[in-house]
Design an enzyme around this catalytic site. Structure first.
Site, PDB file in Angstrom:
ATOM      1  CG  HIS A  58      60.458  10.663  -4.823  1.00 49.01           C
ATOM      2  ND1 HIS A  58      59.717  11.604  -5.499  1.00 49.01           N
ATOM      3  CD2 HIS A  58      59.689   9.556  -4.778  1.00 49.01           C
ATOM      4  CE1 HIS A  58      58.545  11.092  -5.851  1.00 49.01           C
ATOM      5  NE2 HIS A  58      58.514   9.838  -5.426  1.00 49.01           N
ATOM      6  CD  GLU A 129      55.103  10.371  -5.108  1.00 50.30           C
ATOM      7  OE1 GLU A 129      55.529   9.253  -4.781  1.00 50.30           O
ATOM      8  OE2 GLU A 129      55.262  10.858  -6.237  1.00 50.30           O
ATOM      9  CG  HIS A 195      51.625  12.615  -8.601  1.00 50.06           C
ATOM     10  ND1 HIS A 195      51.544  11.665  -9.595  1.00 50.06           N
ATOM     11  CD2 HIS A 195      52.679  12.253  -7.839  1.00 50.06           C
ATOM     12  CE1 HIS A 195      52.501  10.775  -9.419  1.00 50.06           C
ATOM     13  NE2 HIS A 195      53.206  11.118  -8.367  1.00 50.06           N
ATOM     14  CG  ASP A 248      64.406   5.696 -15.287  1.00 52.03           C
ATOM     15  OD1 ASP A 248      64.183   6.725 -15.962  1.00 52.03           O
ATOM     16  OD2 ASP A 248      63.492   4.955 -14.870  1.00 52.03           O
ATOM     17  CG  ASP A 274      59.382   7.724  -8.116  1.00 53.44           C
ATOM     18  OD1 ASP A 274      58.905   7.297  -7.038  1.00 53.44           O
ATOM     19  OD2 ASP A 274      58.673   8.126  -9.048  1.00 53.44           O
ATOM     20  CG  LEU A 307      56.905   4.787 -16.905  1.00 54.47           C
ATOM     21  CD1 LEU A 307      57.670   6.055 -17.259  1.00 54.47           C
ATOM     22  CD2 LEU A 307      57.833   3.586 -16.901  1.00 54.47           C
TER      23      LEU A 307
HETATM   24 FE    FE Z   1      55.208  10.073  -7.957  1.00 49.58          FE
END
Ligand code: FE
Length: 383
Positions: A58, A129, A195, A248, A274, A307
Site C-alpha cells: 500500500h 484503493e 474506507h 508512523d 501508505d 491525514l
Molecule cells: Fe486509504
C-alpha cells in the site's frame, strides 16, 4: 557464485543465524555454512543484518511522484527511491478518482510491469484503493468519484490493468449480497475492507465471503463501540483476517498498535507505508488525489486536517515497532516481508530468505538504517 559470505542473516521463522547465502539467476540458490561457495560477495560489514527485502502492498507515491500521475517517469521515480528504505517489491496504489484517471494509472502500471524493468524496486501489481468505498470514511479520497461496487466497471479496470490488480480496498457494506467480493475472489484478487462504515456483523459476513484483510486498520473505518465493534473490532476478533497498519506513530498511537498486535495471530499483521508523493521531500505543499496537501514535520494533511497519506519509510516503520511498540526485531521484519507476501498469495516467491525464492535482500545496520538493497540478485541501493 554471488551472495553473502558468512553474514548475520534472518531466516524467517527460525531466527538470526550466521550463514552464507548464494544467488544464481536472480534467485536464492544456496543457504548454508560453506562460505567458499560465495566467490562474488556483496558488500557487508560487521554488525549488519541481512533480512528479506520489504514488501509494501500500500503505497501511492514518493519523491514527488504518484502512481496516479500515470507516467512511466513517475513509477520509475518511485521504484528507484524505495530501495533506500529497503523495499524491493510494492503495489502501485491508486486513488478514488474519475474512471478516466484510474484507467490511465492502470494502463501505465500495466505497461511498466510488462517492461520488466530491473532497476529499483519491483512493481508486483496494483492495489486499487477505491473507488468502491464509503463517503463517511473517505479520508483523503475525493468523495465525488466514489462508485458503487459492481463487476462491470471493475472488469474495465481489470482489463486495462492487464490483470495486474492484486488487491482491492472496498467498503463491504455497499456490496449487496457480497456478490462483488465473491467476484473479486473468483479472480484470485485479495479483497480488503477499508474506507468503510461496516458494522462488525457485516465485516464478519464479508470475511466469510472472502474479505481477508483490513486496510490501514483504525484509519478510515468505523471504530470500536461496545455495542457494535465495527471494522476495528472485526480486525481484532477475526483471526483469519489480516490487518494493515501504518506504523508512523501519527496515524495510529503506539498503544493502539500494541493492542492490535496483541489481538492478532503473528502472520496477520502487515506493515504498510501508505506513503504519498511527499515522502523523501522537504516539508511544504504537495498533492493527493487532486487535492492540496500540507506537509509539516512529515505529517501530510488536507486543508480540513484529514491525514492524507504518510511520508513513512518502511525501515522507519520497522524501527518504530521495535523501539516504540516493544515488538521483537524478527517479528517486526515478518510484518513487512512474509506477511504481506502471504496476504497477496505470492509467498512462494517473495517475503523470506529461502532457496528458490527471489534474491531480494535488505541489509540493516544496528540503527535500522538501510546499508544495501538487493533485488533479484542485483544491488539496487548501496549506502
Ligand atoms: Fe486509504
Amino acid at each position: 557464485m554471488k551472495g553473502f559470505k558468512n553474514v548475520k542473516v534472518y531466516i524467517t521463522g527460525e531466527g538470526i543465524k550466521t550463514l552464507s547465502v548464494g544467488v544464481e539467476n536472480g534467485k536464492i540458490a544456496y543457504i548454508g555454512e560453506d562460505a567458499e561457495k560465495i566467490t562474488e560477495p556483496y558488500p557487508y560489514k560487521e554488525g549488519q543484518t541481512v533480512i528479506p527485502g520489504f514488501v509494501d502492498e500500500h503505497i501511492h507515491g514518493a519523491v514527488g511522484s504518484d502512481a496516479m500521475d500515470a507516467s512511466e517517469e513517475a513509477l520509475s521515480a518511485i521504484a528507484s527511491a524505495l530501495p533506500k528504505e529497503g523495499t524491493t517489491t510494492f503495489l502501485a496504489t491508486t486513488m478514488t478518482q474519475s474512471p478516466e484517471r484510474i484507467k490511465a494509472a492502470l494502463k501505465n502500471a500495466c505497461e511498466y510491469i510488462e517492461k520488466d524493468k530491473k532497476e529499483g524496486a519491483r512493481v508486483l501489481g496494483v492495489h486499487l484503493e477505491g473507488p468502491y468505498i464509503c463517503d463517511k470514511f473517505k479520508g483523503a479520497q475525493p468523495g465525488e468519484y466514489i462508485a458503487k461496487p459492481e463487476s462491470k466497471s471493475f472488469d474495465d479496470y481489470y482489463e486495462t490493468s492487464g490483470g495486474n490488480i492484486k488487491l482491492v480496498t472496498m467498503a463491504p457494506e455497499n456490496d449487496e449480497g457480497y456478490k462483488f467480493i465473491e467476484y473479486l475472489c473468483s479472480k484470485g484478487i485479495t479483497v480488503s475492507a477499508g474506507h468503510s462504515d461496516a458494522t462488525f456483523e457485516t465485516v464478519r459476513e464479508a470475511s466469510e465471503k472472502g474479505v481477508k484483510c483490513i486496510t490501514h486498520t483504525y484509519n478510515g473505518q468505523r471504530g470500536l463501540h461496545h455495542r457494535d465493534i465495527g471494522v476495528v473490532g472485526g480486525a481484532f476478533s477475526l483471526d483469519n483476517v489480516a490487518t494493515e497498519i501504518i506504523c508512523d506513530l501519527i496515524h495510529v498511537s503506539a498503544p493502539a498498535i500494541k493492542l492490535l498486535i496483541k489481538n492478532k495471530p503473528h502472520d496477520k499483521v502487515i506493515l504498510i507505508t501508505d506513503a504519498m508523493r511527499a515522502k523523501g521531500l522537504e516539508d511544504g505543499i504537495s498533492e493527493l488525489g487532486g487535492q492540496t496537501v500540507y506537509v509539516k514535520n512529515g505529517e501530510a494533511r488536507l486543508e480540513n486536517g484529514a491525514l492524507a497519506g504518510s511520508t513513512l519509510k518502511m525501515n522507519v516503520a520497522v524501527k518504530n515497532l521495535v523501539k516504540s511498540c516493544g515488538v521483537p526485531f524478527c517479528g517486526a521484519v515478518d510484518f513487512a516481508t512474509i506477511n504481506p507476501a502471504k496476504n497477496l498469495g505470492v509467498d512462494k516467491l517473495y517475503g523470506s530468505i529461502e532457496e528458490g525464492k527471489f534474491a531480494d535482500f535488505t541489509v540493516l545496520d544496528g540503527e535500522f538504517n538501510v546499508q544495501l538493497t538487493v533485488r533479484g540478485g542485483e544491488v539496487v541501493y548501496n549506502a
